[in-house]
Design a protein around this motif. Structure first.
Motif, PDB file in Angstrom:
ATOM      1  N   GLY A  92     -12.092   2.126 -18.093  1.00 32.89           N
ATOM      2  CA  GLY A  92     -11.027   1.555 -18.897  1.00 32.89           C
ATOM      3  C   GLY A  92     -11.041   0.044 -18.791  1.00 32.89           C
ATOM      4  N   GLN A  93      -9.929  -0.537 -18.367  1.00 33.36           N
ATOM      5  CA  GLN A  93      -9.829  -1.993 -18.231  1.00 33.36           C
ATOM      6  C   GLN A  93     -10.289  -2.498 -16.872  1.00 33.36           C
ATOM      7  N   TYR A  94     -10.562  -1.590 -15.948  1.00 35.12           N
ATOM      8  CA  TYR A  94     -10.904  -1.973 -14.581  1.00 35.12           C
ATOM      9  C   TYR A  94     -12.405  -2.254 -14.466  1.00 35.12           C
ATOM     10  N   GLN A  95     -12.743  -3.395 -13.846  1.00 36.80           N
ATOM     11  CA  GLN A  95     -14.122  -3.867 -13.798  1.00 36.80           C
ATOM     12  C   GLN A  95     -14.670  -3.890 -12.367  1.00 36.80           C
ATOM     13  N   LEU A  96     -15.956  -3.557 -12.231  1.00 31.35           N
ATOM     14  CA  LEU A  96     -16.626  -3.633 -10.937  1.00 31.35           C
ATOM     15  C   LEU A  96     -16.567  -5.041 -10.365  1.00 31.35           C
ATOM     16  N   ALA A  97     -16.620  -6.054 -11.229  1.00 30.35           N
ATOM     17  CA  ALA A  97     -16.597  -7.441 -10.763  1.00 30.35           C
ATOM     18  C   ALA A  97     -15.333  -7.767  -9.973  1.00 30.35           C
ATOM     19  N   ASP A  98     -14.282  -6.961 -10.141  1.00 23.61           N
ATOM     20  CA  ASP A  98     -13.010  -7.200  -9.451  1.00 23.61           C
ATOM     21  C   ASP A  98     -12.827  -6.305  -8.231  1.00 23.61           C
ATOM     22  N   ALA A  99     -13.882  -5.595  -7.827  1.00 23.49           N
ATOM     23  CA  ALA A  99     -13.758  -4.603  -6.761  1.00 23.49           C
ATOM     24  C   ALA A  99     -13.955  -5.204  -5.376  1.00 23.49           C
ATOM     25  N   LEU A 145     -18.076   1.069  -9.267  1.00 21.33           N
ATOM     26  CA  LEU A 145     -16.622   1.112  -9.283  1.00 21.33           C
ATOM     27  C   LEU A 145     -16.055   2.486  -8.955  1.00 21.33           C
ATOM     28  N   LEU A 146     -15.266   2.511  -7.886  1.00 18.40           N
ATOM     29  CA  LEU A 146     -14.497   3.684  -7.510  1.00 18.40           C
ATOM     30  C   LEU A 146     -13.051   3.221  -7.388  1.00 18.40           C
ATOM     31  N   ILE A 147     -12.149   3.880  -8.116  1.00 22.12           N
ATOM     32  CA  ILE A 147     -10.748   3.473  -8.110  1.00 22.12           C
ATOM     33  C   ILE A 147      -9.954   4.362  -7.178  1.00 22.12           C
ATOM     34  N   LEU A 148      -9.234   3.719  -6.258  1.00 16.16           N
ATOM     35  CA  LEU A 148      -8.348   4.421  -5.335  1.00 16.16           C
ATOM     36  C   LEU A 148      -6.901   4.075  -5.687  1.00 16.16           C
ATOM     37  N   CYS A 149      -6.033   5.052  -5.579  1.00 16.56           N
ATOM     38  CA  CYS A 149      -4.608   4.841  -5.826  1.00 16.56           C
ATOM     39  C   CYS A 149      -3.837   5.212  -4.569  1.00 16.56           C
ATOM     40  N   THR A 150      -2.862   4.391  -4.213  1.00 12.28           N
ATOM     41  CA  THR A 150      -2.059   4.667  -3.037  1.00 12.28           C
ATOM     42  C   THR A 150      -0.595   4.858  -3.432  1.00 12.28           C
ATOM     43  N   GLY A 151       0.156   5.464  -2.522  1.00 14.02           N
ATOM     44  CA  GLY A 151       1.597   5.608  -2.729  1.00 14.02           C
ATOM     45  C   GLY A 151       1.948   6.211  -4.077  1.00 14.02           C
ATOM     46  N   LEU A 210       0.821  -1.203   0.000  1.00 13.55           N
ATOM     47  CA  LEU A 210       0.000   0.000   0.000  1.00 13.55           C
ATOM     48  C   LEU A 210       0.858   1.258   0.000  1.00 13.55           C
ATOM     49  N   ASP A 211       1.915   1.250   0.777  1.00 11.21           N
ATOM     50  CA  ASP A 211       2.792   2.422   0.837  1.00 11.21           C
ATOM     51  C   ASP A 211       3.571   2.599  -0.461  1.00 11.21           C
ATOM     52  N   GLU A 212       3.962   1.490  -1.091  1.00 12.96           N
ATOM     53  CA  GLU A 212       4.693   1.588  -2.358  1.00 12.96           C
ATOM     54  C   GLU A 212       3.767   2.021  -3.491  1.00 12.96           C
ATOM     55  N   GLY A 213       2.521   1.542  -3.430  1.00 11.37           N
ATOM     56  CA  GLY A 213       1.540   1.977  -4.420  1.00 11.37           C
ATOM     57  C   GLY A 213       0.766   0.843  -5.048  1.00 11.37           C
ATOM     58  N   VAL A 214      -0.563   0.895  -4.922  1.00 15.55           N
ATOM     59  CA  VAL A 214      -1.440  -0.071  -5.577  1.00 15.55           C
ATOM     60  C   VAL A 214      -2.627   0.683  -6.173  1.00 15.55           C
ATOM     61  N   VAL A 215      -3.242   0.072  -7.177  1.00 17.63           N
ATOM     62  CA  VAL A 215      -4.511   0.548  -7.718  1.00 17.63           C
ATOM     63  C   VAL A 215      -5.587  -0.333  -7.090  1.00 17.63           C
ATOM     64  N   LEU A 216      -6.436   0.276  -6.284  1.00 22.17           N
ATOM     65  CA  LEU A 216      -7.399  -0.449  -5.464  1.00 22.17           C
ATOM     66  C   LEU A 216      -8.813  -0.182  -5.974  1.00 22.17           C
ATOM     67  N   LEU A 217      -9.528  -1.249  -6.305  1.00 18.57           N
ATOM     68  CA  LEU A 217     -10.888  -1.118  -6.825  1.00 18.57           C
ATOM     69  C   LEU A 217     -11.890  -1.314  -5.694  1.00 18.57           C
ATOM     70  N   LEU A 218     -12.820  -0.371  -5.540  1.00 18.46           N
ATOM     71  CA  LEU A 218     -13.838  -0.413  -4.489  1.00 18.46           C
ATOM     72  C   LEU A 218     -15.233  -0.342  -5.101  1.00 18.46           C
ATOM     73  N   ASP A 219     -16.163  -1.022  -4.448  1.00 19.76           N
ATOM     74  CA  ASP A 219     -17.572  -0.926  -4.799  1.00 19.76           C
ATOM     75  C   ASP A 219     -18.200   0.091  -3.846  1.00 19.76           C
ATOM     76  N   LYS A 220     -18.455   1.315  -4.343  1.00 13.18           N
ATOM     77  CA  LYS A 220     -18.924   2.389  -3.476  1.00 13.18           C
ATOM     78  C   LYS A 220     -20.366   2.144  -3.027  1.00 13.18           C
ATOM     79  N   PRO A 221     -20.609   2.201  -1.710  1.00 11.54           N
ATOM     80  CA  PRO A 221     -21.978   2.008  -1.219  1.00 11.54           C
ATOM     81  C   PRO A 221     -22.883   3.198  -1.546  1.00 11.54           C
ATOM     82  N   LEU A 222     -24.164   2.922  -1.587  1.00  9.12           N
ATOM     83  CA  LEU A 222     -25.175   3.952  -1.807  1.00  9.12           C
ATOM     84  C   LEU A 222     -25.141   4.968  -0.675  1.00  9.12           C
ATOM     85  N   THR A 223     -25.241   6.239  -1.012  1.00 11.43           N
ATOM     86  CA  THR A 223     -25.255   7.444  -0.162  1.00 11.43           C
ATOM     87  C   THR A 223     -23.874   7.846   0.337  1.00 11.43           C
TER      88      THR A 223
END
Length: 272
Positions: free
Chosen positions: A212-219, A59-65, A14-27
């Motif tokens: 892009g190439q990132y899918q909700l199914a992988d979140a 799908l909400l994409i988070l990036c770290t590091g 996480l500190d070095e850096g990852v692309v993290l896929l999240l399923d954003k909840p309603l509200t």
């Protein structure tokens, strides 16, 4: 879901850096999700690549590091959404954030007419963002002005709709799939389709399924992130109370109309 790859979310990675896929909840706002992940996984540097409205999920994409340097690149990629438009009713926010302000007849519409009405929206089009949006007007967010009852002019902009497919027509509701460019407002598309049909319309459901190439199914779900919470360091003291996202300003109408059912009274609860 990405739970199978949870081993990749070590503190070091996480500190070095990852692309993290999240399923954003309603509200939840996009910032709610960022704060949740940051505090739960104790991430030092994190940001999101593309906002979702509180009443949208998916799908909400988070990036770290070091991966935060890729945020602009990810935001620029095409998006895919599914959702539902309700015809015959309009709302000031173009979705369920505000109450219906006008109703018009819709039952005369045929499936052929509705399908044909989508055709002019495919390609490069001019689109005006909703007043209930994060667009800035004289240094203020448009939704701040809208919630104060102020009128403001928002300039149209060019966006590209690469696909606009109706997957179900069950009037007054129609389900759709849209592939579009960065900056497209699906709420505006719902409003504009309703106007083209002469009956009005607003968005009642929206799910972002791809960037892009990132899918909700992988979140990851929020529950999966919570399950990865690392143990507190020895001697760190008691954990702070969990801070849940509060009711969003502007969602009072939605909250009032979608309140959770009351818990059963004590006398109605079966004994253990």
């Amino acid at each position: 879901m990405q739970e199978a790859n949870s081993h990749l979310l070590s503190a070091k990675n996480l500190d070095e850096g990852v692309v993290l896929l999240l399923d954003k909840p309603l509200t939840w706002t996009s910032f709610d999700v960022v704060r949740k992940v940051k505090n739960t996984l104790r991430v030092k540097k994190i940001g999101h690549a593309g906002t979702l409205d509180p009443l949208a999920t998916g799908l909400l994409i988070l990036c770290t590091g070091k991966k935060t340097k890729e945020i602009d690149q990810i935001q620029a990629q095409e998006k895919e959404y599914t959702g539902t438009i309700r015809l015959g009713e309009t709302t000031p926010s173009f979705d369920l954030e505000t109450a219906v302000d006008q109703t018009r007849p819709y039952k005369h519409l045929t499936e052929e007419q509705i399908q044909e009405a989508t055709l002019p929206f495919v390609g490069r089009i001019e689109q005006t963002p909703p007043l209930f949006s994060a667009v800035k007007i004289d240094g203020k967010r448009a939704y701040e002005l809208a919630r104060q009852g102020q009128e403001a002019e928002i300039k149209s902009k060019t966006v590209e709709i690469k696909a606009f497919e109706l997957t179900r027509i069950a009037l007054p509701d129609i389900d759709f799939r849209v592939v579009c460019s960065k900056g497209t407002y699906i709420r505006s598309l719902a409003r504009d389709l309703g106007e083209a049909l002469g009956c009005g319309g607003h968005l009642t459901k929206l799910v972002r399924t791809r960037i892009g190439q990132y899918q909700l199914a992988d979140a990851f779900s929020i529950a999966a992130i919570e399950a990865l919470r690392p143990p507190r360091p020895e001697g760190a003291g008691p954990a702070r109370p969990e801070r849940r996202p509060e009711a969003r300003a502007g969602l009072d109408f939605y909250a009032a109309n979608h309140a959770a059912p009351a818990a059963p009274a004590a006398e109605d609860t079966p004994a253990d």
